[in-house]
Design a protein around this motif. Sequence first.
Motif, PDB file in Angstrom:
ATOM      1  N   TYR A   2      36.456   8.770  60.542  1.00  0.00           N
ATOM      2  CA  TYR A   2      35.283   9.143  59.763  1.00  0.00           C
ATOM      3  C   TYR A   2      34.163   8.122  59.857  1.00  0.00           C
ATOM      4  O   TYR A   2      33.010   8.451  59.592  1.00  0.00           O
ATOM      5  N   HIS A  38      33.773   8.896  50.726  1.00  0.00           N
ATOM      6  CA  HIS A  38      34.793   9.495  51.586  1.00  0.00           C
ATOM      7  C   HIS A  38      36.169   9.455  50.923  1.00  0.00           C
ATOM      8  O   HIS A  38      36.904  10.449  50.930  1.00  0.00           O
ATOM      9  N   HIS A  42      38.804  12.448  49.657  1.00  0.00           N
ATOM     10  CA  HIS A  42      40.203  12.447  50.095  1.00  0.00           C
ATOM     11  C   HIS A  42      41.150  12.556  48.906  1.00  0.00           C
ATOM     12  O   HIS A  42      42.136  13.288  48.942  1.00  0.00           O
ATOM     13  N   ASN A  46      44.331  14.940  47.817  1.00  0.00           N
ATOM     14  CA  ASN A  46      45.618  14.248  47.867  1.00  0.00           C
ATOM     15  C   ASN A  46      45.754  13.355  46.641  1.00  0.00           C
ATOM     16  O   ASN A  46      45.675  12.139  46.743  1.00  0.00           O
ATOM     17  N   THR A  52      45.691   4.856  48.466  1.00  0.00           N
ATOM     18  CA  THR A  52      44.264   5.103  48.609  1.00  0.00           C
ATOM     19  C   THR A  52      43.549   4.941  47.272  1.00  0.00           C
ATOM     20  O   THR A  52      42.428   4.428  47.223  1.00  0.00           O
TER      21      THR A  52
END
Length: 89
Positions: A2, A38, A42, A46, A52
């Motif tokens: 990305y 970003h 995500h 998720n 993350t």
Amino acid sequence: MYLDSAKKEEIFSQYGKDAKDTGSAESQIALFTYRIKHLTEHLKNNHKDHVTARSLTMMVGRRRKLLKYLYNTDINRYRAIIKALGLRK
């Protein structure tokens, strides 16, 4: 991926002094903001990805420290980057 080198150069040229200006606070804040957006998208898909989520929290903290530094050193640059990125502060 990305975030390739062309996208980084675009961010640095838009918010920094030039495309090679990777060290200024404005360019780093802009890069962190791009990465935070970003990772937020995500995590919407998720929600069990705890690694993350932790890195997103750490990245927000790093951006906050840079914003605080910019606020303390030059308030006009701080206001300009907040307005350009559309941050709520």
